[in-house]
Enzyme design. Structure first.
Site, PDB file in Angstrom:
ATOM      1  N   GLU A 107      -0.413  14.069  72.552  1.00  0.00           N
ATOM      2  CA  GLU A 107       0.068  14.868  74.507  1.00  0.00           C
ATOM      3  C   GLU A 107       1.571  14.695  74.715  1.00  0.00           C
ATOM      4  O   GLU A 107       1.689  15.827  75.161  1.00  0.00           O
ATOM      5  CB  GLU A 107      -1.588  13.740  75.388  1.00  0.00           C
ATOM      6  CG  GLU A 107       0.174  12.995  75.685  1.00  0.00           C
ATOM      7  CD  GLU A 107      -0.078  11.358  75.097  1.00  0.00           C
ATOM      8  OE1 GLU A 107      -0.250  11.664  73.777  1.00  0.00           O
ATOM      9  OE2 GLU A 107       0.451  10.417  75.743  1.00  0.00           O
ATOM     10  N   HIS A 128       1.684  10.025  70.417  1.00  0.00           N
ATOM     11  CA  HIS A 128       0.956  10.405  71.031  1.00  0.00           C
ATOM     12  C   HIS A 128       1.258  11.604  70.817  1.00  0.00           C
ATOM     13  O   HIS A 128       2.249  12.297  71.429  1.00  0.00           O
ATOM     14  CB  HIS A 128       1.945   9.830  72.852  1.00  0.00           C
ATOM     15  CG  HIS A 128       1.956   8.543  72.515  1.00  0.00           C
ATOM     16  ND1 HIS A 128       0.821   8.673  74.063  1.00  0.00           N
ATOM     17  CD2 HIS A 128       2.663   7.773  72.302  1.00  0.00           C
ATOM     18  CE1 HIS A 128       1.040   7.160  74.392  1.00  0.00           C
ATOM     19  NE2 HIS A 128       1.692   6.094  73.441  1.00  0.00           N
ATOM     20  N   CYS A 150      -2.546   6.452  70.850  1.00  0.00           N
ATOM     21  CA  CYS A 150      -2.614   5.148  71.079  1.00  0.00           C
ATOM     22  C   CYS A 150      -3.943   4.157  71.215  1.00  0.00           C
ATOM     23  O   CYS A 150      -4.433   3.315  70.393  1.00  0.00           O
ATOM     24  CB  CYS A 150      -1.400   5.191  72.121  1.00  0.00           C
ATOM     25  SG  CYS A 150      -0.183   3.910  72.798  1.00  0.00           S
TER      26      CYS A 150
END
Ligand code: MN
Length: 241
Positions: free
Chosen positions: A213, A211, A111
Site C-alpha cells: 500500500e 507494504h 505485514c
C-alpha cells in the site's frame, strides 16, 4: 456496485491523556482499495463473537499492519525486543481470519496481517528478526525499495505478480517462524526471512510481509490489490445468483 473490501482497523492507545483508545486505518490502504475498484468498509475491533456478522457485510478482507502480535497467542514467552501488543486486537483478528478462511472469503494480509494469518491458522512468529536470523538483511523502517524477494514459481503469488522476483519495501522486525499447517511459504528474502505465505486451496488467502500500500505506483501493488478486488467481485456475483 463495487465489491466491498473490509479493512480491519488498527488500534492506538489514547494520545491526549484522556484515556480514550482509538481505532484507525492508515489512508494508503483505503486509497489502494479504491484505486483497485473496491469499496473500503472499515471493520472495527469488537468482541470476537461479532466477526461472523461483520464478515457478512463484505465480499473480501484486508488485514493490515500494526504492532506486534502477543506471543501468548502462539504459546511463546515475550522476547526482550518485543514491541507493544494489543491482545484485544489480536483476539479479534485471529477470529476474523479463521472465520474468513472457513467461509473462503478472499483475504489479503499485509505485514502484521500475514503474521496474524499465520498465528490464527496455527503457526508461530519470529519475535525479533535481527536477533533470531543469522545474517539478516535490514528489514526495518524503509517504505522505499529495500530488498528483493524470491517468489516460488507456480505459486498463486507468482501468478498474481507474473514474476518470481520483486523489489519491495520493508518495515517489520517480526516474521513467520513455523508456517501454519494450511499455509505454504511462497516468497523469501535472500536471508531466508519469509516474505509471503498462502493457502493454495482457498479462493484467495494470501499475505505479504512488505507494504504494497506504500508503493502506490508499483505494478506489484496494482496486482495484489487487483486480485483481492477481483476475487471479491467474483464471490459477490456468485452470491447474487
Ligand atoms: Mn522484509
Amino acid at each position: 456496485m463495487r465489491p466491498r473490501i473490509g479493512i480491519a482497523c488498527s488500534t492506538m492507545d489514547e494520545v491526549e491523556g484522556r484515556g480514550v483508545r482509538r481505532q484507525h486505518v492508515p489512508e494508503p490502504y483505503v486509497a489502494r482499495v479504491v484505486e483497485a475498484g473496491g469499496l473500503p468498509v472499515l471493520l472495527p475491533v469488537v468482541d470476537p463473537a461479532l466477526v461472523g456478522d461483520l464478515l457478512g457485510l463484505v465480499d473480501g478482507l484486508l488485514v493490515i499492519g500494526g504492532d506486534d502480535v502477543d506471543p501468548a497467542a502462539y504459546d511463546a514467552v515475550p522476547h526482550p525486543e518485543l514491541g507493544p501488543v494489543d491482545p484485544a486486537r489480536d483476539r479479534f483478528e485471529v477470529a476474523l481470519v479463521r472465520a474468513a478462511a472457513a467461509a473462503d472469503v478472499p483475504t489479503l494480509g499485509i505485514c502484521r496481517g500475514v503474521q496474524v494469518m499465520n498465528v490464527a491458522l496455527g503457526g508461530t512468529l519470529i519475535q525479533h528478526v535481527p536477533a533470531e536470523v543469522e545474517g539478516a538483511l535490514v528489514h526495518g523502517g524503509r517504505y522505499d525499495v529495500c530488498h528483493e524477494v524470491a517468489v516460488v514459481p507456480g505459486s498463486r503469488l507468482a501468478r498474481v505478480l507474473d514474476t518470481t522476483t520483486v523489489a519491495v519495501n520493508s518495515h517489520h522486525h517480526q516474521a513467520i517462524a513455523r508456517p501454519a499447517p494450511s499455509l505454504v511459504v511462497t516468497a523469501r528474502s535472500s536471508d531466508g526471512v519469509v516474505e509471503a505465505a498462502e493457502d493454495p486451496t482457498r479462493r484467495l488467502l494470501l499475505g505479504v510481509q512488505w507494504h504494497p500500500e506504500r508503493m502506490a505506483t508499483a505494478d506489484s501493488t496494482r496486482r495484489l490489490f487487483g486480485v483481492l478486488v477481483a476475487e471479491a467481485a467474483r464471490g459477490a456475483a456468485a452470491a447474487r445468483r
